[in-house]
Enzyme design. Structure first.
Site, short mmCIF file in Angstrom:
data_model
loop_
_atom_site.label_atom_id
_atom_site.label_comp_id
_atom_site.label_asym_id
_atom_site.label_seq_id
_atom_site.Cartn_x
_atom_site.Cartn_y
_atom_site.Cartn_z
N GLY A 1 -1.65 0.66 3.15
CA GLY A 1 -2.04 0.96 4.36
C GLY A 1 -3.11 0.16 4.65
O GLY A 1 -3.04 -1.14 4.89
N GLY A 2 -4.43 0.83 4.79
CA GLY A 2 -5.73 0.18 5.07
C GLY A 2 -6.08 -1.08 4.50
O GLY A 2 -6.69 -1.98 5.06
N SER B 1 -4.33 5.16 -0.52
CA SER B 1 -5.56 4.41 -0.84
C SER B 1 -5.65 3.76 -1.87
O SER B 1 -6.52 3.35 -2.90
CB SER B 1 -6.75 5.49 -1.04
OG SER B 1 -6.94 6.49 0.09
N GLY C 1 -5.09 7.25 3.29
CA GLY C 1 -6.24 6.97 4.27
C GLY C 1 -7.41 7.65 4.12
O GLY C 1 -8.38 7.76 4.89
N ASN D 1 2.10 -1.63 5.01
CA ASN D 1 2.16 -0.96 6.31
C ASN D 1 0.73 -1.00 7.30
O ASN D 1 -0.23 -0.35 6.94
CB ASN D 1 2.38 0.63 5.76
CG ASN D 1 2.50 1.64 7.06
OD1 ASN D 1 2.70 1.22 8.20
ND2 ASN D 1 2.42 2.81 6.56
N TRP D 2 1.10 -1.79 8.35
CA TRP D 2 -0.05 -2.04 9.13
C TRP D 2 -0.47 -0.89 10.27
O TRP D 2 -1.33 -0.84 10.77
CB TRP D 2 0.17 -3.26 10.09
CG TRP D 2 -0.05 -4.68 9.32
CD1 TRP D 2 -0.18 -4.76 8.04
CD2 TRP D 2 0.11 -5.82 9.70
NE1 TRP D 2 -0.51 -6.24 7.54
CE2 TRP D 2 -0.05 -6.82 8.75
CE3 TRP D 2 0.61 -6.31 11.19
CZ2 TRP D 2 0.27 -8.24 8.88
CZ3 TRP D 2 0.61 -7.60 11.31
CH2 TRP D 2 0.48 -8.64 10.02
N HIS E 1 7.79 8.11 6.30
CA HIS E 1 6.39 8.21 6.21
C HIS E 1 5.69 9.53 6.32
O HIS E 1 5.98 10.21 7.39
CB HIS E 1 5.73 7.23 6.91
CG HIS E 1 4.17 6.77 6.49
ND1 HIS E 1 3.22 7.63 7.26
CD2 HIS E 1 3.58 6.04 5.56
CE1 HIS E 1 2.09 7.10 6.11
NE2 HIS E 1 2.31 6.04 5.62
P1 PGA Z 1 -3.50 3.85 2.84
O1 PGA Z 1 -2.11 4.08 3.52
O2 PGA Z 1 -3.40 2.49 1.87
O3 PGA Z 1 -4.45 3.73 3.90
O4 PGA Z 1 -3.96 5.15 2.28
C1 PGA Z 1 -0.99 4.04 2.84
C2 PGA Z 1 0.24 4.55 3.64
O5 PGA Z 1 0.22 5.15 4.72
O6 PGA Z 1 1.38 3.94 3.57
#
Ligand code: PGA
Length: 249
Positions: free
Chosen positions: A233-234, A212, A173, A9-10, A95
């Site tokens: 995400g990140g 995360s 995040g 998920n960019w 989300h």
């Molecule tokens: P993250 O995000 O890996 O940056 O915690 C995950 C997401 O929101 O799908």
């Protein structure tokens, strides 16, 4: 048979150049990983670019959001059919950032899930509790409510056409990951809840963990009995980290 997934998920990151560089660094290695479905969800304007670059690699493309409406006077919205028409296979639904920042409630999320299915897309339904809800010991109730809204809308059999991602809001995040045991416990509950309504759905549903996930913790999370991959995400914006996460799955 449950399928393994790693979904990137960019979010609202990237531009044409950065996307091309990131994908060039990723593809030689991850397109050979046949046992895992890899899905990249770029921001909507870059979906055609990413589809183009990934053509023939086996890596799939998804959107981060869709409208629950099919067409008409909905300025700024993107329909499921438009995503399908472009060549998307997947779409994230519900989300936590959509729920908390854009006011999407369980009912709207369920409508979006149904809209995605109707267009032939695979919805990836995100569920998860806030820190306050976890502290109040109502994690399972929150997840059950979020899931039940979708089950009531589409039925238990059709929820199985999608994928579920458990993403504790407090871990998104923040760098604070659920421990493998914490994540497994919720995944187990989700499977149990599905199993009460249809054992085959519980058995076959892919349940992803998100929040995360990093190169360092992916293998241990993915090794849990009820975790079938991750929503990233990140770390999906870092080629080295994302390659390692895909290999861990
Ligand atoms: P993250 O995000 O890996 O940056 O915690 C995950 C997401 O929101 O799908």
């Amino acid at each position: 048979m449950k399928k393994k997934f790693v979904v990137a998920n960019w979010k609202m990151n990237g531009d044409s150049r950065a996307n091309a560089e990131l994908l060039a660094a990723l593809t030689p290695e991850i397109c050979g990983l046949e046992e895992v479905n890899i899905v990249i969800c770029p921001p909507a304007p870059y979906i055609p670019q990413v589809l183009d670059i990934l053509a023939g690699t086996g890596i799939k493309v998804g959107a981060q959001n869709l409208s629950h409406e099919t067409k008409g006077a909905f300025t700024g919205e993107i329909s499921a059919n438009m995503l399908k028409d472009l060549g998307c296979r997947y779409v994230l639904v519900g989300h936590s950032e959509r729920r908390s920042l854009y006011g999407e409630n369980d009912e709207l999320v369920a409508e979006k899930f149904e809209a995605a299915l109707s267009a032939g897309l695979v919805p990836i339904l995100c569920v998860g509790e806030s820190l306050e809800e976890r502290k109040s010991l109502i994690t399972h109730q929150v997840i059950a409510r979020q899931l039940q809204a979708v089950i009531e809308k589409v039925g238990i059999q059709r929820i199985a056409e999608g994928v579920i991602a458990y993403e504790p809001v407090w871990a998104i995040g923040t760098g604070e990951t659920a421990t493998p045991a914490q994540a497994q416990a919720v995944h187990f509950e989700i499977r149990k809840l599905l199993g009460k309504q249809a054992t085959s759905v519980a058995r076959n549903m892919s349940l992803l963990y998100g929040g995360s996930v990093r190169a360092e913790n992916a293998a241990e999370l993915f090794a849990q009995a009820d975790i079938d991959g991750g929503l990233i995400g990140g770390a999906s914006l870092d080629a080295d980290a994302f390659r390692t996460i895909c290999r861990s799955a």
